[in-house]
Design a protein around this motif. Sequence first.
Motif, PDB file in Angstrom:
ATOM      1  N   PHE A   1      10.013  -7.112  -8.102  1.00 55.84           N
ATOM      2  CA  PHE A   1       9.087  -7.514  -9.163  1.00 55.84           C
ATOM      3  C   PHE A   1       7.959  -8.397  -8.653  1.00 55.84           C
ATOM      4  N   LYS A   2       8.290  -9.415  -7.872  1.00 57.83           N
ATOM      5  CA  LYS A   2       7.285 -10.367  -7.403  1.00 57.83           C
ATOM      6  C   LYS A   2       6.280  -9.730  -6.455  1.00 57.83           C
ATOM      7  N   ARG A   3       6.714  -8.726  -5.710  1.00 55.85           N
ATOM      8  CA  ARG A   3       5.829  -8.093  -4.731  1.00 55.85           C
ATOM      9  C   ARG A   3       4.671  -7.366  -5.415  1.00 55.85           C
ATOM     10  N   PHE A   4       4.864  -6.969  -6.665  1.00 52.56           N
ATOM     11  CA  PHE A   4       3.829  -6.227  -7.377  1.00 52.56           C
ATOM     12  C   PHE A   4       2.789  -7.144  -8.013  1.00 52.56           C
ATOM     13  N   PHE A   5       2.923  -8.443  -7.752  1.00 53.94           N
ATOM     14  CA  PHE A   5       1.948  -9.391  -8.298  1.00 53.94           C
ATOM     15  C   PHE A   5       1.369 -10.291  -7.199  1.00 53.94           C
ATOM     16  N   LYS A   6       1.368  -9.773  -5.981  1.00 54.03           N
ATOM     17  CA  LYS A   6       0.904 -10.585  -4.862  1.00 54.03           C
ATOM     18  C   LYS A   6      -0.610 -10.583  -4.734  1.00 54.03           C
ATOM     19  N   SER A   7      -1.225  -9.389  -4.679  1.00 59.97           N
ATOM     20  CA  SER A   7      -2.676  -9.323  -4.484  1.00 59.97           C
ATOM     21  C   SER A   7      -3.196  -7.946  -4.848  1.00 59.97           C
ATOM     22  N   ILE A   8      -4.490  -7.849  -5.074  1.00 59.87           N
ATOM     23  CA  ILE A   8      -5.115  -6.573  -5.384  1.00 59.87           C
ATOM     24  C   ILE A   8      -5.056  -5.637  -4.186  1.00 59.87           C
ATOM     25  N   ASN A   9      -5.034  -6.198  -2.972  1.00 57.33           N
ATOM     26  CA  ASN A   9      -4.961  -5.374  -1.765  1.00 57.33           C
ATOM     27  C   ASN A   9      -3.682  -4.537  -1.733  1.00 57.33           C
ATOM     28  N   PHE A  10      -2.606  -5.086  -2.285  1.00 55.62           N
ATOM     29  CA  PHE A  10      -1.334  -4.365  -2.335  1.00 55.62           C
ATOM     30  C   PHE A  10      -1.517  -3.052  -3.099  1.00 55.62           C
TER      31      PHE A  10
ATOM     32  N   LEU B   1      -4.389  -1.510  -3.740  1.00 60.34           N
ATOM     33  CA  LEU B   1      -5.368  -0.663  -3.065  1.00 60.34           C
ATOM     34  C   LEU B   1      -4.722   0.132  -1.927  1.00 60.34           C
ATOM     35  N   LYS B   2      -3.814  -0.506  -1.219  1.00 57.75           N
ATOM     36  CA  LYS B   2      -3.102   0.198  -0.142  1.00 57.75           C
ATOM     37  C   LYS B   2      -2.238   1.321  -0.706  1.00 57.75           C
ATOM     38  N   LEU B   3      -1.563   1.054  -1.812  1.00 57.48           N
ATOM     39  CA  LEU B   3      -0.750   2.093  -2.441  1.00 57.48           C
ATOM     40  C   LEU B   3      -1.631   3.239  -2.933  1.00 57.48           C
ATOM     41  N   LEU B   4      -2.808   2.912  -3.462  1.00 53.10           N
ATOM     42  CA  LEU B   4      -3.729   3.938  -3.937  1.00 53.10           C
ATOM     43  C   LEU B   4      -4.192   4.818  -2.785  1.00 53.10           C
ATOM     44  N   VAL B   5      -4.562   4.188  -1.675  1.00 53.11           N
ATOM     45  CA  VAL B   5      -5.015   4.938  -0.499  1.00 53.11           C
ATOM     46  C   VAL B   5      -3.898   5.851   0.011  1.00 53.11           C
ATOM     47  N   ALA B   6      -2.676   5.330   0.056  1.00 49.24           N
ATOM     48  CA  ALA B   6      -1.540   6.115   0.544  1.00 49.24           C
ATOM     49  C   ALA B   6      -1.178   7.245  -0.422  1.00 49.24           C
ATOM     50  N   PHE B   7      -1.471   7.053  -1.697  1.00 44.59           N
ATOM     51  CA  PHE B   7      -1.140   8.040  -2.722  1.00 44.59           C
ATOM     52  C   PHE B   7      -2.112   9.216  -2.755  1.00 44.59           C
ATOM     53  N   ILE B   8      -3.355   9.004  -2.343  1.00 50.03           N
ATOM     54  CA  ILE B   8      -4.410  10.015  -2.461  1.00 50.03           C
ATOM     55  C   ILE B   8      -4.043  11.363  -1.819  1.00 50.03           C
ATOM     56  N   PRO B   9      -3.530  11.417  -0.583  1.00 55.51           N
ATOM     57  CA  PRO B   9      -3.202  12.730  -0.007  1.00 55.51           C
ATOM     58  C   PRO B   9      -2.222  13.533  -0.854  1.00 55.51           C
ATOM     59  N   ALA B  10      -1.180  12.881  -1.367  1.00 60.10           N
ATOM     60  CA  ALA B  10      -0.194  13.593  -2.194  1.00 60.10           C
ATOM     61  C   ALA B  10      -0.828  14.083  -3.487  1.00 60.10           C
ATOM     62  N   ALA B  11      -1.731  13.295  -4.060  1.00 62.58           N
ATOM     63  CA  ALA B  11      -2.400  13.696  -5.293  1.00 62.58           C
ATOM     64  C   ALA B  11      -3.230  14.953  -5.071  1.00 62.58           C
ATOM     65  N   VAL B  12      -3.966  14.985  -3.974  1.00 68.57           N
ATOM     66  CA  VAL B  12      -4.838  16.124  -3.674  1.00 68.57           C
ATOM     67  C   VAL B  12      -4.014  17.372  -3.374  1.00 68.57           C
ATOM     68  N   PHE B  13      -3.073  17.261  -2.443  1.00 72.02           N
ATOM     69  CA  PHE B  13      -2.278  18.431  -2.058  1.00 72.02           C
ATOM     70  C   PHE B  13      -1.340  18.866  -3.176  1.00 72.02           C
TER      71      PHE B  13
ATOM     72  N   HIS C   1       5.685  -6.226  10.608  1.00 70.76           N
ATOM     73  CA  HIS C   1       6.913  -6.619   9.915  1.00 70.76           C
ATOM     74  C   HIS C   1       6.670  -7.097   8.486  1.00 70.76           C
ATOM     75  N   GLU C   2       5.418  -7.290   8.098  1.00 71.08           N
ATOM     76  CA  GLU C   2       5.084  -7.756   6.760  1.00 71.08           C
ATOM     77  C   GLU C   2       4.059  -6.823   6.117  1.00 71.08           C
ATOM     78  N   GLU C   3       4.153  -6.653   4.801  1.00 74.10           N
ATOM     79  CA  GLU C   3       3.259  -5.732   4.088  1.00 74.10           C
ATOM     80  C   GLU C   3       1.793  -6.087   4.294  1.00 74.10           C
ATOM     81  N   GLU C   4       1.475  -7.382   4.419  1.00 74.94           N
ATOM     82  CA  GLU C   4       0.093  -7.815   4.606  1.00 74.94           C
ATOM     83  C   GLU C   4      -0.513  -7.287   5.902  1.00 74.94           C
ATOM     84  N   GLU C   5       0.325  -6.912   6.864  1.00 75.38           N
ATOM     85  CA  GLU C   5      -0.166  -6.422   8.160  1.00 75.38           C
ATOM     86  C   GLU C   5      -0.565  -4.954   8.126  1.00 75.38           C
TER      87      GLU C   5
END
Length: 267
Positions: A65-74, A76-88, A130-134
């Motif tokens: 739960f807490k990880r989903f309220f860390k930052s907008i970058n979190f 954005l990264k999920l959105l970028v990673a999701f785009i290929p699956a959405a297209v294909f 080792h951390e999502e921010e990286e």
Amino acid sequence: MAQLDYFKAIILAIIEGLTEFLPVSSTGHMIIASSFMGIASDPFVKLFTIAIQLGAILSVLVLYFKRFFKSINFYLKLLVAFIPAAVFGLLLSKKIDELLESPMAVGISLLVGGVILLFVDKWFNKPTLHEEEEINYLTALKIGFFQCIAMIPGVSRSGATIIGGMSQKLSRKLAAEFSFFLAVPTMFAATGKKLFDFYKEGNTITHEQVNLLIIGNVVAFIVALLAIKSFIGFLNKHGFKVFGYYRIAAGLIIIILLYTGHTMQII
């Protein structure tokens, strides 16, 4: 044709909850199970096996739960990673639907994926992240392309994305967690697309089917909560080999049964 009832719905939901986050393919296991039940080709069953993944995915929101309220970058990264699956996913939706009725495709995918899992720990044994921010946006995009491979039933969405993450120098734990996070937008989109197609084809959902969906999602949610916690600890300690051996055994059994002409329907 046999119909989905409450007993079968609960069985499928337990399978979904147990396997969604393991590198063994939840969709593949549900295709095999629904084939044994004689309901794999039913349009509502196809919808059900996709829709109950939402229940399993909600367990990620609860546990992290807490990880989903860390930052907008979190996000954005999920959105970028999701785009290929959405297209294909949009481009190949009809072919994917055809494969959802193919136990043989599942058997072959399980076998090939199992062999790969035997060597993953040796191939990617020097993680630097080792951390999502990286994780940067390019890395997220590359992991997203790995997720597209899982459109083939039996490949395993979690397995493909975890291996994709490890290939980009993520630790096993971070790769698994990012795979869990990426499942949230992916499965919401997949369910929405499946519902749209279901109604577009002239189908309707009855009151009983709504109840089946509710029960399926609740059961999948509860089982997935337990499975995620167990998987992370097991993965850190033992790696992927056990899952590789399991996939090889399961794949061979399915292929042999189909090749020798045995029927998949037992219920």
